[in-house]
Design a protein around this motif. Structure first.
Motif, PDB file in Angstrom:
ATOM      1  N   PRO A  51       0.719  -1.303   0.087  1.00  0.00           N
ATOM      2  CA  PRO A  51       0.090   0.028  -0.038  1.00  0.00           C
ATOM      3  C   PRO A  51       0.778   1.241   0.009  1.00  0.00           C
ATOM      4  O   PRO A  51       0.278   2.326  -0.509  1.00  0.00           O
ATOM      5  CB  PRO A  51      -0.823  -0.068   1.561  1.00  0.00           C
ATOM      6  CG  PRO A  51      -0.870  -1.440   1.637  1.00  0.00           C
ATOM      7  CD  PRO A  51       0.455  -2.152   1.142  1.00  0.00           C
ATOM      8  N   LEU A  52       2.096   1.115   0.418  1.00  0.00           N
ATOM      9  CA  LEU A  52       2.901   2.281   0.474  1.00  0.00           C
ATOM     10  C   LEU A  52       3.247   2.797  -1.216  1.00  0.00           C
ATOM     11  O   LEU A  52       3.784   4.082  -1.128  1.00  0.00           O
ATOM     12  CB  LEU A  52       4.231   2.258   1.235  1.00  0.00           C
ATOM     13  CG  LEU A  52       3.932   1.499   2.711  1.00  0.00           C
ATOM     14  CD1 LEU A  52       5.457   1.304   3.615  1.00  0.00           C
ATOM     15  CD2 LEU A  52       3.366   2.487   3.646  1.00  0.00           C
ATOM     16  N   PHE A  53       3.263   1.898  -2.048  1.00  0.00           N
ATOM     17  CA  PHE A  53       3.764   2.381  -3.541  1.00  0.00           C
ATOM     18  C   PHE A  53       2.720   2.772  -4.281  1.00  0.00           C
ATOM     19  O   PHE A  53       1.460   2.526  -4.201  1.00  0.00           O
ATOM     20  CB  PHE A  53       4.251   1.092  -3.817  1.00  0.00           C
ATOM     21  CG  PHE A  53       5.639   0.573  -3.143  1.00  0.00           C
ATOM     22  CD1 PHE A  53       6.778   1.457  -3.746  1.00  0.00           C
ATOM     23  CD2 PHE A  53       5.649  -0.141  -2.234  1.00  0.00           C
ATOM     24  CE1 PHE A  53       8.020   0.725  -3.283  1.00  0.00           C
ATOM     25  CE2 PHE A  53       6.702  -0.337  -1.656  1.00  0.00           C
ATOM     26  CZ  PHE A  53       8.077   0.068  -1.963  1.00  0.00           C
ATOM     27  N   ASP A  54       3.031   3.446  -5.215  1.00  0.00           N
ATOM     28  CA  ASP A  54       2.260   4.112  -6.395  1.00  0.00           C
ATOM     29  C   ASP A  54       1.579   3.028  -7.208  1.00  0.00           C
ATOM     30  O   ASP A  54       0.572   3.051  -7.843  1.00  0.00           O
ATOM     31  CB  ASP A  54       3.042   5.358  -7.309  1.00  0.00           C
ATOM     32  CG  ASP A  54       3.303   6.037  -6.475  1.00  0.00           C
ATOM     33  OD1 ASP A  54       2.848   6.698  -5.310  1.00  0.00           O
ATOM     34  OD2 ASP A  54       4.638   6.615  -6.669  1.00  0.00           O
ATOM     35  N   ARG A  55       2.341   1.902  -7.399  1.00  0.00           N
ATOM     36  CA  ARG A  55       2.081   1.138  -8.505  1.00  0.00           C
ATOM     37  C   ARG A  55       2.774  -0.226  -7.943  1.00  0.00           C
ATOM     38  O   ARG A  55       3.591  -0.610  -7.464  1.00  0.00           O
ATOM     39  CB  ARG A  55       3.083   1.621  -9.695  1.00  0.00           C
ATOM     40  CG  ARG A  55       2.826   0.732 -11.091  1.00  0.00           C
ATOM     41  CD  ARG A  55       3.792   1.504 -11.884  1.00  0.00           C
ATOM     42  NE  ARG A  55       3.385   0.991 -13.379  1.00  0.00           N
ATOM     43  CZ  ARG A  55       4.380   1.353 -14.276  1.00  0.00           C
ATOM     44  NH1 ARG A  55       5.501   1.791 -13.976  1.00  0.00           N
ATOM     45  NH2 ARG A  55       4.267   0.885 -15.481  1.00  0.00           N
ATOM     46  N   ILE A  56       1.752  -1.354  -8.319  1.00  0.00           N
ATOM     47  CA  ILE A  56       2.307  -2.873  -8.059  1.00  0.00           C
ATOM     48  C   ILE A  56       2.449  -3.580  -9.390  1.00  0.00           C
ATOM     49  O   ILE A  56       1.649  -3.662 -10.172  1.00  0.00           O
ATOM     50  CB  ILE A  56       1.185  -3.358  -7.076  1.00  0.00           C
ATOM     51  CG1 ILE A  56       1.120  -2.395  -5.745  1.00  0.00           C
ATOM     52  CG2 ILE A  56       1.526  -4.759  -6.850  1.00  0.00           C
ATOM     53  CD1 ILE A  56      -0.214  -2.902  -4.793  1.00  0.00           C
ATOM     54  N   LEU A  57       3.582  -4.278  -9.502  1.00  0.00           N
ATOM     55  CA  LEU A  57       3.810  -4.876 -10.633  1.00  0.00           C
ATOM     56  C   LEU A  57       4.112  -6.234 -10.056  1.00  0.00           C
ATOM     57  O   LEU A  57       4.989  -6.463  -9.093  1.00  0.00           O
ATOM     58  CB  LEU A  57       5.274  -4.331 -11.488  1.00  0.00           C
ATOM     59  CG  LEU A  57       5.213  -2.955 -11.763  1.00  0.00           C
ATOM     60  CD1 LEU A  57       6.564  -2.817 -12.160  1.00  0.00           C
ATOM     61  CD2 LEU A  57       4.388  -2.809 -12.944  1.00  0.00           C
ATOM     62  N   SER A  84       2.609  -8.331 -14.932  1.00  0.00           N
ATOM     63  CA  SER A  84       1.189  -7.911 -14.959  1.00  0.00           C
ATOM     64  C   SER A  84       1.285  -6.779 -13.957  1.00  0.00           C
ATOM     65  O   SER A  84       1.987  -6.803 -13.025  1.00  0.00           O
ATOM     66  CB  SER A  84       0.102  -8.750 -14.583  1.00  0.00           C
ATOM     67  OG  SER A  84       0.108  -9.337 -13.400  1.00  0.00           O
ATOM     68  N   GLU A  85       0.211  -5.758 -14.025  1.00  0.00           N
ATOM     69  CA  GLU A  85       0.478  -4.524 -13.119  1.00  0.00           C
ATOM     70  C   GLU A  85      -1.171  -4.629 -12.633  1.00  0.00           C
ATOM     71  O   GLU A  85      -2.266  -4.983 -13.308  1.00  0.00           O
ATOM     72  CB  GLU A  85       0.527  -3.487 -13.917  1.00  0.00           C
ATOM     73  CG  GLU A  85       0.311  -2.020 -13.273  1.00  0.00           C
ATOM     74  CD  GLU A  85       0.804  -0.961 -13.906  1.00  0.00           C
ATOM     75  OE1 GLU A  85       1.229  -0.751 -15.105  1.00  0.00           O
ATOM     76  OE2 GLU A  85       0.634   0.175 -13.178  1.00  0.00           O
ATOM     77  N   GLN A  86      -1.242  -4.482 -11.015  1.00  0.00           N
ATOM     78  CA  GLN A  86      -2.217  -4.512 -10.498  1.00  0.00           C
ATOM     79  C   GLN A  86      -2.927  -3.315  -9.971  1.00  0.00           C
ATOM     80  O   GLN A  86      -1.853  -2.338  -9.576  1.00  0.00           O
ATOM     81  CB  GLN A  86      -2.041  -5.569  -9.173  1.00  0.00           C
ATOM     82  CG  GLN A  86      -1.726  -6.883  -9.313  1.00  0.00           C
ATOM     83  CD  GLN A  86      -1.441  -7.576  -8.195  1.00  0.00           C
ATOM     84  OE1 GLN A  86      -2.323  -7.398  -7.146  1.00  0.00           O
ATOM     85  NE2 GLN A  86      -0.837  -8.667  -8.095  1.00  0.00           N
ATOM     86  N   ALA A  91      -5.278  -4.541  -4.803  1.00  0.00           N
ATOM     87  CA  ALA A  91      -4.006  -5.115  -4.476  1.00  0.00           C
ATOM     88  C   ALA A  91      -3.855  -4.889  -2.942  1.00  0.00           C
ATOM     89  O   ALA A  91      -3.719  -5.919  -2.111  1.00  0.00           O
ATOM     90  CB  ALA A  91      -2.761  -4.877  -4.982  1.00  0.00           C
ATOM     91  N   ALA A  92      -4.106  -3.723  -2.586  1.00  0.00           N
ATOM     92  CA  ALA A  92      -3.958  -3.411  -1.258  1.00  0.00           C
ATOM     93  C   ALA A  92      -4.908  -4.326  -0.438  1.00  0.00           C
ATOM     94  O   ALA A  92      -4.735  -4.798   0.689  1.00  0.00           O
ATOM     95  CB  ALA A  92      -3.936  -1.862  -0.774  1.00  0.00           C
ATOM     96  N   GLU A  93      -6.122  -4.347  -0.727  1.00  0.00           N
ATOM     97  CA  GLU A  93      -7.249  -4.876  -0.209  1.00  0.00           C
ATOM     98  C   GLU A  93      -6.997  -6.464  -0.095  1.00  0.00           C
ATOM     99  O   GLU A  93      -7.099  -7.055   0.974  1.00  0.00           O
ATOM    100  CB  GLU A  93      -8.667  -4.722  -0.836  1.00  0.00           C
ATOM    101  CG  GLU A  93      -9.132  -3.298  -0.419  1.00  0.00           C
ATOM    102  CD  GLU A  93     -10.340  -3.093  -1.219  1.00  0.00           C
ATOM    103  OE1 GLU A  93     -10.697  -4.062  -2.114  1.00  0.00           O
ATOM    104  OE2 GLU A  93     -10.962  -2.160  -1.375  1.00  0.00           O
ATOM    105  N   ASN A  94      -6.471  -7.013  -1.293  1.00  0.00           N
ATOM    106  CA  ASN A  94      -6.323  -8.544  -1.150  1.00  0.00           C
ATOM    107  C   ASN A  94      -5.033  -8.789  -0.429  1.00  0.00           C
ATOM    108  O   ASN A  94      -5.035  -9.909   0.262  1.00  0.00           O
ATOM    109  CB  ASN A  94      -6.031  -9.033  -2.849  1.00  0.00           C
ATOM    110  CG  ASN A  94      -7.416  -8.929  -3.439  1.00  0.00           C
ATOM    111  OD1 ASN A  94      -8.553  -8.738  -3.021  1.00  0.00           O
ATOM    112  ND2 ASN A  94      -7.438  -8.553  -4.740  1.00  0.00           N
ATOM    113  N   ILE A  95      -4.171  -7.994  -0.514  1.00  0.00           N
ATOM    114  CA  ILE A  95      -2.704  -8.414   0.042  1.00  0.00           C
ATOM    115  C   ILE A  95      -2.516  -7.758   1.534  1.00  0.00           C
ATOM    116  O   ILE A  95      -1.854  -8.713   2.333  1.00  0.00           O
ATOM    117  CB  ILE A  95      -1.703  -8.014  -0.888  1.00  0.00           C
ATOM    118  CG1 ILE A  95      -1.818  -8.673  -2.266  1.00  0.00           C
ATOM    119  CG2 ILE A  95      -0.457  -8.490  -0.468  1.00  0.00           C
ATOM    120  CD1 ILE A  95      -0.996  -8.097  -3.243  1.00  0.00           C
TER     121      ILE A  95
END
Lengths: 239, 378
Positions: free
Chosen positions: A209-215, A223-225, A230-234
């Motif tokens: 959650p700290l990042f702008d973008r999750i690869l 793939s890009e999420q 992503a934050a909710e899932n992970i």
């Protein structure tokens, strides 16, 4: 936003003939100024391979890497060194500071190698040590610092010569959760302040959650999420 | 560039104080061994040609094929007059060099080299600490060197011994006249020497020593004497000194042995340095990989290794040189002095530094093979 780094169809395979292992499959990706990306995936998925290619340390089997619109020539080791020297900053899993130099010397040699003037190095060093709360550690050797302090020094080293791209490989792997989170927050803060592209490889999904973008990478496919999903899932692992 | 290379190179070395100290000591001892061997060689060369070089003459006339000063053989004494009459010669006088047996007062017998001097005493001892050179004109009177006190058994002026059954009286003591052959020099007049030397007949000598006119090339006079005086060989002082040195150093194998030992000393030093540098490089391969990843050029890393090599070598050579200077001073008054010349010293230091650079080859090769991507694999 200004594009800083672009991957065009980058692939990487090992072996020859019938025994070819494709570890990275056609990556097309663009990184923008001040953008912080996190690269996640299971062990052996190709994270480190992609990071090594982005860091001009490993040549791709196919595709192109462009940094500031210039195509990186992977066949010329000297020009690769120049790109790393001027445009890239690295943070490694274990900081990898030179144990025989003081903290100040560890930082200063990077500035000198990048061709910075002594006055500029001093000013920059003072600023970074202050911002990263390392002023008291200036004349100490790495062995006298805690793991978190060493990683803060590594952040300062990665940023000292004002690179446009900072790459970090598992910077919190050797740290406890709280120290790791602090280090990543500091890294994000400093990279954003410097408007540098930040790419961080991590296994620690709590950091996402700290990042702008999750690869996300799996079996060599990137793939890009979406950040929220992503934050909710992970983020369930957050203590 | 040096602002990176020097701090990294030196701090990496000093990081392990003990290994650094042991390496410097190892190189210092190896350098000292090599320097001592070469110093021995230079000392021997100087000893070997000392009488020739100190005689203060320009030309030496001798029997044909005379291999060295110590092997002078008989030529007629009237060759002195013949040489004197050659245009360009200011003066000439004879010298006798013969082997004889000295009877020590305690009874033992020792081989000595009898040097018979003519009226001006050319070729005689160049420094006397007691007595006077003119004393050798007295019958049975000789001068020996202080280094031979114990060997010859004489110490005070007036002390007596025997040569070939004839009495000798100590009339003076010289300093710094060493012998290369282990047979001490005994200086006396030609007349006295003829009595002591069984291989010479009356009116025979071994050498004619000639002084040429100031400003005249001794080579020209040498050729002139060679044309005008029959059955002799004529050499300039430099040529005769060189021939004597070459005989002892090369034809007898003494010099080759010393040179081989000196080379072995340097080789040991190079091996010590090579092993240590390689071990240091291996220990720091991870750090070198980090530097490569951070954008340091291969050539910078090679300079770091070379700087380390030269630092270790330089400190080892300085330490070894101090040991050598101490050894030179300690040996100055012994029969086997260690000596050197500026040229020899410079050559040895340069050669040693080249050995140090060569010793860094294995380390540089290890860095060449280094892949910076290893930093991402711990």
């Amino acid at each position: 936003m200004k594009s800083i780094m672009t991957c065009k169809g980058i692939a990487k395979s090992y072996g020859t003939g019938d025994i070819v292992e494709l570890v990275l499959k056609r990556v097309d990706l663009e990184f923008f100024e001040g953008q912080a990306s996190v690269l996640v995936g299971p062990s052996g998925s190709g994270k480190t391979t992609l990071l090594s290619i982005l860091g001009c340390l490993l040549a791709p089997s196919e595709g192109q890497l462009l940094i500031a619109d210039d195509t990186v020539n992977f066949s010329d080791k000297s020009s690769l060194t120049e790109v790393r020297r001027q445009k890239l900053g690295f943070i490694f899993q274990h900081a990898q500071l030179l144990p025989f130099l003081t903290i100040e010397e560890n930082l200063a040699i990077v500035g000198r190698n990048a061709g910075m003037q002594d006055d500029d190095i001093k000013q920059r060093l003072d600023g970074l040590l202050h911002r990263l709360e390392l002023k008291a550690m200036r004349y100490k050797h790495p062995a006298q610092l805690s793991g978190g302090q060493r990683q803060r020094v590594a952040i300062a080293r990665a940023l000292l010569h004002r690179p446009s791209i900072v790459l970090a490989d598992e910077p919190t792997a050797a740290l406890d959760w709280n120290t790791g989170k602090t280090v990543v927050e500091l890294l994000l803060e400093q990279a954003r302040m410097e408007k540098a592209v930040l790419v961080v490889v991590t296994h620690d999904t709590r950091m996402l959650p700290l990042f702008d973008r999750i690869l996300s990478i799996a079996d060599g496919i990137l793939s890009e999420q979406a950040q929220t999903a992503a934050a909710e899932n992970i983020f369930y692992t957050q203590p | 560039m040096n602002t990176v290379v020097i701090p990294v190179a030196t701090q990496m070395l000093f990081h392990n104080h003990l290994r650094f100290a042991m390496t410097v000591i190892g190189i210092a001892i190896a350098f000292f061994l090599a320097a001592a061997q070469i110093g021995l060689l230079v000392g021997w060369i100087n000893t070997n040609s000392a009488i020739i070089r100190h005689a203060g003459v320009d030309i030496w006339v001798m029997a044909e094929e005379t291999r060295a000063f110590d092997y002078g053989t008989a030529i007629p004494r009237h060759r002195v007059q013949q040489v004197s009459s050659v245009p360009g010669v200011v003066w000439a006088e004879g010298m006798l060099m013969g082997w004889a047996t000295w009877q020590h007062p305690a009874g033992k017998r020792i081989n000595v080299e009898i040097v018979g001097l003519d009226s001006s005493h050319a070729g005689g001892p160049w420094q006397l600490i007691s007595g006077h050179i003119d004393n050798i004109e007295q019958p049975e009177t000789v001068i020996i060197d202080e280094l031979s006190y114990d060997v010859l058994g004489l110490r005070e002026l007036g002390d007596e011994a025997e040569i070939e059954g004839n009495r000798v009286i100590l009339g003076g003591v010289s300093r710094g006249v060493r012998t290369f052959t282990a047979a001490p020099f005994v200086f006396t007049s030609i007349e006295n020497a003829l009595k002591y030397s069984p291989y010479y007949k009356d009116e025979e000598i071994a050498f004619v020593l000639a002084k040429v006119e100031p400003g005249v090339d001794p080579g020209v006079i040498r050729d002139r004497i060679a044309r005008e005086v029959a059955n002799v060989e004529v050499l300039t002082t430099a040529e005769f000194a060189e021939r004597s040195v070459k005989y002892w150093m090369l034809e007898t194998g003494v010099g080759i042995t010393v040179i081989i030992t000196a080379a072995l000393g340097l080789l040991v030093g190079a091996v010590i340095m090579s092993q240590t540098l390689f071990a240091i490089t291996q220990d720091h391969l991870g750090n070198y990989a980090t530097l490569l990843a951070l954008g340091f050029h291969q050539k910078t890393l090679r300079r770091i290794v070379l700087t380390q090599s030269l630092s270790l070598g330089g400190l080892g050579i300085i330490t070894g040189s101090i040991l050598f200077i101490l050894a030179c001073n300690a040996s100055a008054s012994t029969p086997i002095p260690l000596e050197t010349t500026p040229l020899v010293s410079t050559g040895l230091v340069v050669f040693s530094l080249l050995c140090c650079i060569a010793a860094s080859w294995f380390s540089i090769r290890a860095i060449f093979k280094l892949d910076p991507v290893m930093v991402f694999h711990g």
